[in-house]
Design an enzyme around this catalytic site. Structure first.
Site, PDB file in Angstrom:
ATOM      1  N   HIS A  27       0.841  -1.208   0.000  1.00 21.88           N
ATOM      2  CA  HIS A  27       0.000   0.000   0.000  1.00 21.88           C
ATOM      3  C   HIS A  27       0.878   1.261   0.000  1.00 21.88           C
ATOM      4  O   HIS A  27       0.352   2.376   0.110  1.00 21.88           O
ATOM      5  CB  HIS A  27      -0.854   0.064   1.268  1.00 21.88           C
ATOM      6  CG  HIS A  27      -1.981  -0.914   1.338  1.00 21.88           C
ATOM      7  ND1 HIS A  27      -2.853  -1.150   0.304  1.00 21.88           N
ATOM      8  CD2 HIS A  27      -2.425  -1.692   2.368  1.00 21.88           C
ATOM      9  CE1 HIS A  27      -3.775  -2.038   0.692  1.00 21.88           C
ATOM     10  NE2 HIS A  27      -3.528  -2.379   1.932  1.00 21.88           N
TER      11      HIS A  27
ATOM     12  N   ARG B  99     -17.206  -7.536   1.610  1.00 19.84           N
ATOM     13  CA  ARG B  99     -18.366  -6.918   2.251  1.00 19.84           C
ATOM     14  C   ARG B  99     -19.511  -6.917   1.259  1.00 19.84           C
ATOM     15  O   ARG B  99     -20.339  -7.803   1.281  1.00 19.84           O
ATOM     16  CB  ARG B  99     -18.019  -5.510   2.765  1.00 19.84           C
ATOM     17  CG  ARG B  99     -19.033  -4.922   3.727  1.00 19.84           C
ATOM     18  CD  ARG B  99     -18.656  -3.502   4.124  1.00 19.84           C
ATOM     19  NE  ARG B  99     -18.598  -2.615   2.977  1.00 19.84           N
ATOM     20  CZ  ARG B  99     -19.622  -1.887   2.526  1.00 19.84           C
ATOM     21  NH1 ARG B  99     -20.781  -1.914   3.151  1.00 19.84           N
ATOM     22  NH2 ARG B  99     -19.496  -1.111   1.463  1.00 19.84           N
TER      23      ARG B  99
HETATM   24  P1  A3P Z   1     -16.843  -2.960  -0.080  1.00 15.69           P
HETATM   25  O1  A3P Z   1     -16.493  -2.730   1.353  1.00 15.69           O
HETATM   26  O2  A3P Z   1     -17.327  -1.730  -0.777  1.00 15.69           O
HETATM   27  O3  A3P Z   1     -17.751  -4.125  -0.292  1.00 15.69           O
HETATM   28  P2  A3P Z   1      -9.501  -4.381  -0.379  1.00 15.69           P
HETATM   29  O4  A3P Z   1      -9.470  -5.726  -1.039  1.00 15.69           O
HETATM   30  O5  A3P Z   1      -8.616  -3.381  -1.022  1.00 15.69           O
HETATM   31  O6  A3P Z   1      -9.360  -4.488   1.067  1.00 15.69           O
HETATM   32  O7  A3P Z   1     -10.950  -3.808  -0.710  1.00 15.69           O
HETATM   33  C1  A3P Z   1     -12.091  -4.432  -0.202  1.00 15.69           C
HETATM   34  C2  A3P Z   1     -13.275  -4.027  -1.051  1.00 15.69           C
HETATM   35  O8  A3P Z   1     -13.272  -4.807  -2.261  1.00 15.69           O
HETATM   36  C3  A3P Z   1     -14.576  -4.351  -0.351  1.00 15.69           C
HETATM   37  O9  A3P Z   1     -15.495  -3.356  -0.839  1.00 15.69           O
HETATM   38  C4  A3P Z   1     -14.870  -5.734  -0.875  1.00 15.69           C
HETATM   39  O10 A3P Z   1     -16.182  -6.136  -0.738  1.00 15.69           O
HETATM   40  C5  A3P Z   1     -14.450  -5.588  -2.322  1.00 15.69           C
HETATM   41  N1  A3P Z   1     -14.152  -6.876  -2.964  1.00 15.69           N
HETATM   42  C6  A3P Z   1     -13.548  -7.950  -2.425  1.00 15.69           C
HETATM   43  N2  A3P Z   1     -13.451  -8.945  -3.310  1.00 15.69           N
HETATM   44  C7  A3P Z   1     -14.020  -8.509  -4.467  1.00 15.69           C
HETATM   45  C8  A3P Z   1     -14.242  -9.105  -5.742  1.00 15.69           C
HETATM   46  N3  A3P Z   1     -13.864 -10.342  -6.002  1.00 15.69           N
HETATM   47  N4  A3P Z   1     -14.844  -8.343  -6.683  1.00 15.69           N
HETATM   48  C9  A3P Z   1     -15.234  -7.090  -6.412  1.00 15.69           C
HETATM   49  N5  A3P Z   1     -15.067  -6.475  -5.231  1.00 15.69           N
HETATM   50  C10 A3P Z   1     -14.461  -7.170  -4.254  1.00 15.69           C
END
Ligand code: A3P
Length: 319
Positions: free
Chosen positions: A131, A285
């Site tokens: 990050h 989520r």
């Molecule tokens: P939301 O909280 O809006 O649902 P990171 O992976 O950077 O931690 O980001 C997490 C975000 O990506 C969360 O967003 C999560 O639900 C979403 N996410 C995780 N897996 C995903 C997938 N396969 N396709 C699309 N979005 C995804």
């Protein structure tokens, strides 16, 4: 979460000198080299800056937290390993591992808490992630020929995602953060690895200056045109799809394997934890575009709009 008093002496001393603000995860967040970081992660950041040696073939995935890192990790893993791990196999690594265990973070996993990573089990190209803002990447990452894939997302959805994620992970006795308080901090730039705008704009500029080094992707575009974006990614990484592959539906197989529906319903992602302690399910989520609309009041919308306009004006990026 490791507490501040469990850090090594060097990091503890450094923390005393850094500007601090109310934290999202721990009680405070610290400003190191111009970006904000949770105290547990400072030691890993410094260790990877000092020790990590990039190889030209490395593929490093970069995001601001909650931009869709988990999804990007899954996509790149599936894409790069599509010959070694065919999708027909019942034990495809993505079916039994969380993407964060397949594409580890430098500062949050490999170098965390004074660990010394062992890269001998990695195959080439090594798939890694971080990050860190561009200017704080280990020097060898900035200077070698490795590729960086940056995934960006609408800051409104990032804010909502971060708000839920950090409240989920906060130590129970610390209570939850209110949405208004956290929006204030976010707008001041005080968020994990923030200011968000600096993080995005630095990589955006690098992707324009040096398009062979940095590919800039948007979460919303990946949702809207997944085939096109996956092909762009494959081309950038030097592993374009052959005509035969396209005809046989490999592009679709990768997208299906990595979809929110598929990954979030796997046993491993419902019930298991990362080695660093987070439950895998906190990374899944809703996975939708525009969920912020379900949370923002008019006042909150205007407040964030104002800062977004001010920070991204003239950059060519629109949110
Ligand atoms: P939301 O909280 O809006 O649902 P990171 O992976 O950077 O931690 O980001 C997490 C975000 O990506 C969360 O967003 C999560 O639900 C979403 N996410 C995780 N897996 C995903 C997938 N396969 N396709 C699309 N979005 C995804």
């Amino acid at each position: 979460y490791l507490r501040e008093d469990e850090l090594n002496e060097e990091s503890k001393k450094l923390l005393l000198t850094l500007p601090k603000e109310r934290g999202w995860l721990a009680s405070h967040i610290y400003n190191y080299q111009g970006f904000w970081i949770a105290p547990r992660h400072l030691q890993g950041v410094i260790a990877c800056q000092q020790q990590f040696q990039a190889q030209d073939s490395d593929i490093i995935l970069v995001t601001s937290p909650k931009s869709g890192t988990t999804w990007l990790k899954a996509l790149v893993f599936a894409l790069v390993n599509r010959i070694r791990f065919p999708f027909s196999e019942q034990n495809h690594p993505l079916l039994v591992n969380n993407p964060h265990d397949l594409v580890p973070f430098l500062e949050l996993k490999l170098y965390i808490d004074g660990q010394v990573p062992n890269f001998s089990s990695f195959t080439s190209p090594r798939l890694l992630s971080t990050h860190l803002p561009y200017g704080s990447l280990p020097k060898s990452v900035q200077h070698s020929k490795n590729k960086l894939v940056y995934l960006c997302r609408n800051p409104r959805d990032i804010f909502i995602s971060l708000f839920h994620f950090t409240n989920n992970l906060r130590i129970e006795n610390m209570g939850t953060n209110s949405i208004e308080e956290m929006l204030d901090l976010f707008c001041k730039g005080v968020s994990l690895y923030g200011p968000f705008w600096n993080h995005v704009l630095d990589y955006w500029k690098k992707s324009i200056e040096n398009p062979k080094k940095v590919l800039f992707l948007m979460y919303e575009e990946m949702k809207e045109q997944p085939e096109i974006q996956l092909k762009r990614l494959a081309e950038f990484l030097g592993c374009s799809f052959s005509i035969e592959e396209e005809k046989s539906g490999v592009v679709d197989e990768i997208l299906k394997m990595c979809s929110f529906e598929n990954l979030s319903n796997l046993e491993v992602n419902k019930n298991e934890k990362l080695s660093t302690g987070e439950e895998n399910k906190v990374f899944f989520r809703r996975g939708k575009v525009g969920d912020w609309k379900n949370y923002f009041t008019l006042e909150m919308t205007e407040k964030l709009n104002h800062i977004i306009e001010q920070k991204f004006q003239g950059s060519g990026l629109l949110f």
